[in-house]
Design a protein around this motif. Sequence first.
Motif, PDB file in Angstrom:
ATOM      1  N   TYR A  16       0.401   5.842   1.065  1.00  0.00           N
ATOM      2  CA  TYR A  16       0.227   4.172   1.246  1.00  0.00           C
ATOM      3  C   TYR A  16       1.861   4.111   0.046  1.00  0.00           C
ATOM      4  O   TYR A  16       2.408   5.343  -0.474  1.00  0.00           O
ATOM      5  CB  TYR A  16       0.160   3.927   0.530  1.00  0.00           C
ATOM      6  N   THR A  17       3.658   3.663   1.690  1.00  0.00           N
ATOM      7  CA  THR A  17       4.202   3.795   0.786  1.00  0.00           C
ATOM      8  C   THR A  17       5.160   2.218   0.856  1.00  0.00           C
ATOM      9  O   THR A  17       4.542   1.458   2.236  1.00  0.00           O
ATOM     10  CB  THR A  17       5.413   5.051   1.402  1.00  0.00           C
ATOM     11  N   THR A  18       6.201   2.416   0.575  1.00  0.00           N
ATOM     12  CA  THR A  18       6.669   0.594   0.911  1.00  0.00           C
ATOM     13  C   THR A  18       8.113   0.782   1.227  1.00  0.00           C
ATOM     14  O   THR A  18       9.079   1.755   0.935  1.00  0.00           O
ATOM     15  CB  THR A  18       6.543   0.004  -0.933  1.00  0.00           C
ATOM     16  N   SER A  19       8.582  -0.261   1.947  1.00  0.00           N
ATOM     17  CA  SER A  19      10.060  -0.061   1.982  1.00  0.00           C
ATOM     18  C   SER A  19      10.658  -1.538   2.671  1.00  0.00           C
ATOM     19  O   SER A  19       9.929  -2.225   3.163  1.00  0.00           O
ATOM     20  CB  SER A  19      10.888   0.899   2.623  1.00  0.00           C
ATOM     21  N   ARG A  20      11.864  -1.950   2.361  1.00  0.00           N
ATOM     22  CA  ARG A  20      12.118  -3.331   2.743  1.00  0.00           C
ATOM     23  C   ARG A  20      12.883  -3.149   4.107  1.00  0.00           C
ATOM     24  O   ARG A  20      12.565  -3.977   5.155  1.00  0.00           O
ATOM     25  CB  ARG A  20      13.704  -3.849   2.425  1.00  0.00           C
ATOM     26  N   SER A  21      13.290  -1.802   4.915  1.00  0.00           N
ATOM     27  CA  SER A  21      13.672  -1.030   6.217  1.00  0.00           C
ATOM     28  C   SER A  21      12.179  -1.271   6.718  1.00  0.00           C
ATOM     29  O   SER A  21      11.363  -0.454   6.695  1.00  0.00           O
ATOM     30  CB  SER A  21      14.470  -0.446   5.920  1.00  0.00           C
ATOM     31  N   ALA A  22      11.944  -1.962   8.322  1.00  0.00           N
ATOM     32  CA  ALA A  22      10.792  -2.164   9.415  1.00  0.00           C
ATOM     33  C   ALA A  22      11.069  -0.804   9.609  1.00  0.00           C
ATOM     34  O   ALA A  22      10.020   0.083  10.159  1.00  0.00           O
ATOM     35  CB  ALA A  22      10.990  -2.916  10.287  1.00  0.00           C
ATOM     36  N   ALA A  82      -0.422   4.010   5.824  1.00  0.00           N
ATOM     37  CA  ALA A  82       0.066   2.357   6.119  1.00  0.00           C
ATOM     38  C   ALA A  82       1.640   2.634   4.978  1.00  0.00           C
ATOM     39  O   ALA A  82       1.741   3.015   3.826  1.00  0.00           O
ATOM     40  CB  ALA A  82      -1.017   1.628   5.322  1.00  0.00           C
ATOM     41  N   ALA A  83       2.144   1.537   5.789  1.00  0.00           N
ATOM     42  CA  ALA A  83       3.674   1.439   5.055  1.00  0.00           C
ATOM     43  C   ALA A  83       4.187   0.335   5.383  1.00  0.00           C
ATOM     44  O   ALA A  83       3.742  -0.624   6.512  1.00  0.00           O
ATOM     45  CB  ALA A  83       4.648   2.653   5.455  1.00  0.00           C
ATOM     46  N   VAL A  84       4.732  -0.606   4.198  1.00  0.00           N
ATOM     47  CA  VAL A  84       4.359  -2.040   3.758  1.00  0.00           C
ATOM     48  C   VAL A  84       5.677  -2.725   3.230  1.00  0.00           C
ATOM     49  O   VAL A  84       6.109  -1.515   2.475  1.00  0.00           O
ATOM     50  CB  VAL A  84       3.439  -2.348   3.089  1.00  0.00           C
ATOM     51  N   PRO A  85       5.538  -3.982   3.180  1.00  0.00           N
ATOM     52  CA  PRO A  85       6.897  -4.098   2.832  1.00  0.00           C
ATOM     53  C   PRO A  85       7.202  -3.902   0.926  1.00  0.00           C
ATOM     54  O   PRO A  85       6.201  -4.191   1.204  1.00  0.00           O
ATOM     55  CB  PRO A  85       6.864  -5.813   3.704  1.00  0.00           C
ATOM     56  N   THR A  86       8.343  -4.113   0.756  1.00  0.00           N
ATOM     57  CA  THR A  86       8.334  -3.714  -0.818  1.00  0.00           C
ATOM     58  C   THR A  86       7.728  -4.925  -0.930  1.00  0.00           C
ATOM     59  O   THR A  86       7.897  -6.192  -0.941  1.00  0.00           O
ATOM     60  CB  THR A  86       9.171  -3.529  -1.030  1.00  0.00           C
ATOM     61  N   GLY A  87       6.411  -4.930  -1.832  1.00  0.00           N
ATOM     62  CA  GLY A  87       6.213  -5.986  -3.196  1.00  0.00           C
ATOM     63  C   GLY A  87       4.751  -6.131  -2.576  1.00  0.00           C
ATOM     64  O   GLY A  87       3.897  -6.860  -3.287  1.00  0.00           O
ATOM     65  N   GLU A  88       4.263  -5.981  -1.361  1.00  0.00           N
ATOM     66  CA  GLU A  88       3.315  -6.241  -0.185  1.00  0.00           C
ATOM     67  C   GLU A  88       2.561  -5.646  -0.682  1.00  0.00           C
ATOM     68  O   GLU A  88       2.452  -4.310  -1.440  1.00  0.00           O
ATOM     69  CB  GLU A  88       2.878  -6.036   0.533  1.00  0.00           C
ATOM     70  N   GLY A  90      12.025   2.236  -9.711  1.00  0.00           N
ATOM     71  CA  GLY A  90      12.473   1.062 -10.906  1.00  0.00           C
ATOM     72  C   GLY A  90      12.731  -0.476 -10.639  1.00  0.00           C
ATOM     73  O   GLY A  90      11.497  -1.058 -10.468  1.00  0.00           O
ATOM     74  N   GLU A  91      13.286  -0.868 -11.574  1.00  0.00           N
ATOM     75  CA  GLU A  91      13.335  -2.422 -11.786  1.00  0.00           C
ATOM     76  C   GLU A  91      12.335  -3.085 -10.264  1.00  0.00           C
ATOM     77  O   GLU A  91      11.559  -4.313 -10.816  1.00  0.00           O
ATOM     78  CB  GLU A  91      13.900  -2.958 -12.276  1.00  0.00           C
ATOM     79  N   ALA A  92      12.833  -3.330  -9.451  1.00  0.00           N
ATOM     80  CA  ALA A  92      12.635  -3.972  -7.888  1.00  0.00           C
ATOM     81  C   ALA A  92      11.387  -3.652  -8.113  1.00  0.00           C
ATOM     82  O   ALA A  92      10.806  -4.389  -6.659  1.00  0.00           O
ATOM     83  CB  ALA A  92      13.610  -4.050  -7.465  1.00  0.00           C
ATOM     84  N   THR A  93      10.825  -2.583  -7.774  1.00  0.00           N
ATOM     85  CA  THR A  93       9.064  -1.713  -7.976  1.00  0.00           C
ATOM     86  C   THR A  93       7.863  -2.010  -9.015  1.00  0.00           C
ATOM     87  O   THR A  93       7.488  -1.908  -8.767  1.00  0.00           O
ATOM     88  CB  THR A  93       9.346  -0.775  -7.252  1.00  0.00           C
ATOM     89  N   TRP A  94       9.250  -1.876 -10.387  1.00  0.00           N
ATOM     90  CA  TRP A  94       8.341  -1.431 -11.380  1.00  0.00           C
ATOM     91  C   TRP A  94       5.954  -2.203 -11.677  1.00  0.00           C
ATOM     92  O   TRP A  94       5.511  -1.958 -11.318  1.00  0.00           O
ATOM     93  CB  TRP A  94       8.549  -1.689 -13.162  1.00  0.00           C
ATOM     94  N   SER A  95       6.296  -3.712 -11.241  1.00  0.00           N
ATOM     95  CA  SER A  95       5.216  -4.681 -11.504  1.00  0.00           C
ATOM     96  C   SER A  95       4.678  -4.318 -10.359  1.00  0.00           C
ATOM     97  O   SER A  95       3.415  -4.141 -10.487  1.00  0.00           O
ATOM     98  CB  SER A  95       6.258  -5.638 -11.406  1.00  0.00           C
ATOM     99  N   HIS A  96       4.835  -4.560  -8.769  1.00  0.00           N
ATOM    100  CA  HIS A  96       4.569  -3.547  -7.694  1.00  0.00           C
ATOM    101  C   HIS A  96       3.623  -2.379  -8.443  1.00  0.00           C
ATOM    102  O   HIS A  96       2.194  -2.408  -8.149  1.00  0.00           O
ATOM    103  CB  HIS A  96       4.710  -3.596  -6.939  1.00  0.00           C
ATOM    104  N   SER A  97       4.032  -1.244  -8.768  1.00  0.00           N
ATOM    105  CA  SER A  97       3.800  -0.256  -9.127  1.00  0.00           C
ATOM    106  C   SER A  97       2.433  -0.100  -9.997  1.00  0.00           C
ATOM    107  O   SER A  97       1.251   0.253  -9.361  1.00  0.00           O
ATOM    108  CB  SER A  97       4.348   0.623  -9.910  1.00  0.00           C
ATOM    109  N   LEU A  98       2.335  -0.688 -10.747  1.00  0.00           N
ATOM    110  CA  LEU A  98       1.114  -1.254 -11.486  1.00  0.00           C
ATOM    111  C   LEU A  98       0.240  -1.943 -11.312  1.00  0.00           C
ATOM    112  O   LEU A  98      -0.811  -1.502 -12.020  1.00  0.00           O
ATOM    113  CB  LEU A  98       1.970  -2.083 -12.949  1.00  0.00           C
ATOM    114  N   LYS A  99       0.351  -2.877 -10.411  1.00  0.00           N
ATOM    115  CA  LYS A  99      -0.924  -3.348  -9.892  1.00  0.00           C
ATOM    116  C   LYS A  99      -1.078  -3.198  -8.894  1.00  0.00           C
ATOM    117  O   LYS A  99      -2.031  -3.945  -8.713  1.00  0.00           O
ATOM    118  CB  LYS A  99      -0.194  -4.941  -9.640  1.00  0.00           C
ATOM    119  N   SER A 100      -0.594  -2.076  -8.360  1.00  0.00           N
ATOM    120  CA  SER A 100      -1.355  -1.179  -7.363  1.00  0.00           C
ATOM    121  C   SER A 100      -1.591   0.160  -7.870  1.00  0.00           C
ATOM    122  O   SER A 100      -2.518   0.722  -7.037  1.00  0.00           O
ATOM    123  CB  SER A 100      -0.314  -0.352  -6.226  1.00  0.00           C
TER     124      SER A 100
END
Length: 337
Positions: free
Chosen positions: A185-191, A204-210, A224-234
């Motif tokens: 799975y991967t994330t990005s702000r860019s469609a 699957a590729a989802v918007p950052t934080g989804e 780093g900071e922008a995705t860290w919380s999402h990384s742990l929750k995932s």
Amino acid sequence: MLAATAISQSATDPLSGLVLRDVPVPEPKPGWSRVRVVAAALNMHDLWTLRGVGHPPERLPVVLGCDAAGYDDDGNEVIVHPVIGDPDAGRGDETLDPDRALLSERHDGSFAEYLVVPTRNLVPKPAWLSFDEAASLPVAWTTAYRMLFTQARITAGDRVLVQGAGGGVASAAIKLAVAAGAVVYTTSRSADKRAEALTWGARAAVPTGERLPERVDVVIETVGEATWSHSLKSLRPGGTVVVAGATSGTNPPADLGRIFYLQQRVLGSTGCTRAELVAMLRLLEATGVRPVIDRTLPLTDIHKGFQLMIDGSLTGKLVIHPPAHRPETGPSSEERA
């Protein structure tokens, strides 16, 4: 010879310190070899140097560039392993040598017609790799390889999240994990970058934080900071986050309660060993996986290349081509940019 040199640093205007100028062709000292550079590749490390992050100003000026492929003085096609260190000082791992340095940190780098490195750092370039492909591997791809296989020890069927699809390390991690049989799975702000990641084999590729369709065994974290919380929750209980960068900031909320209660593991990873580079080449040969190259530019357009990186406009690697070999007429003080 022509070289792209960092002569000053600025957090707000990093390209103001980058100049193209003629410098003397380097001479190898005993135990070192000279390489005529055919292709080099841009990395975030180069941009951090220009911004003054992790690179003391007293080490300027320095020729930038960590990645290179070309010919040694005997005409052999080679890839340059970029970590200059002593394996014995790191218990067999040069990345653990306290005195190690990445190419362009203490020694002039690859954005030039020639460079010199310890002979140990030359790896034969396989015939099935182009020079552009070979130059894309030493930093980003080997970083991803070490994160996945040395640190996280992924196996077929593992669920892997790669944060920030499109970056050099992220694109490599997606393709390498897919090649190893992982569900990615991967994330990005860019469609557009999410769509591109699906063509590389991501499930699957989802918007950052989804939220992801399921929790994962491993997170590859370079944002780093922008995705860290999402990384742990995932991450599933007992899962592993491997960190090899923090392009959005180095001080995320620790969330220690989640880490200890769910027994999650956080591992750091830096660079790679020469042996890991060789092992990765075997993996690429066996699987047919090749690096993602966004575009190539001549060395004279390197400022444009850096601006594309700053703007976040790249998907994969940007490869730089120094001028073809030309007779040397001696160094000039003229700066071309």
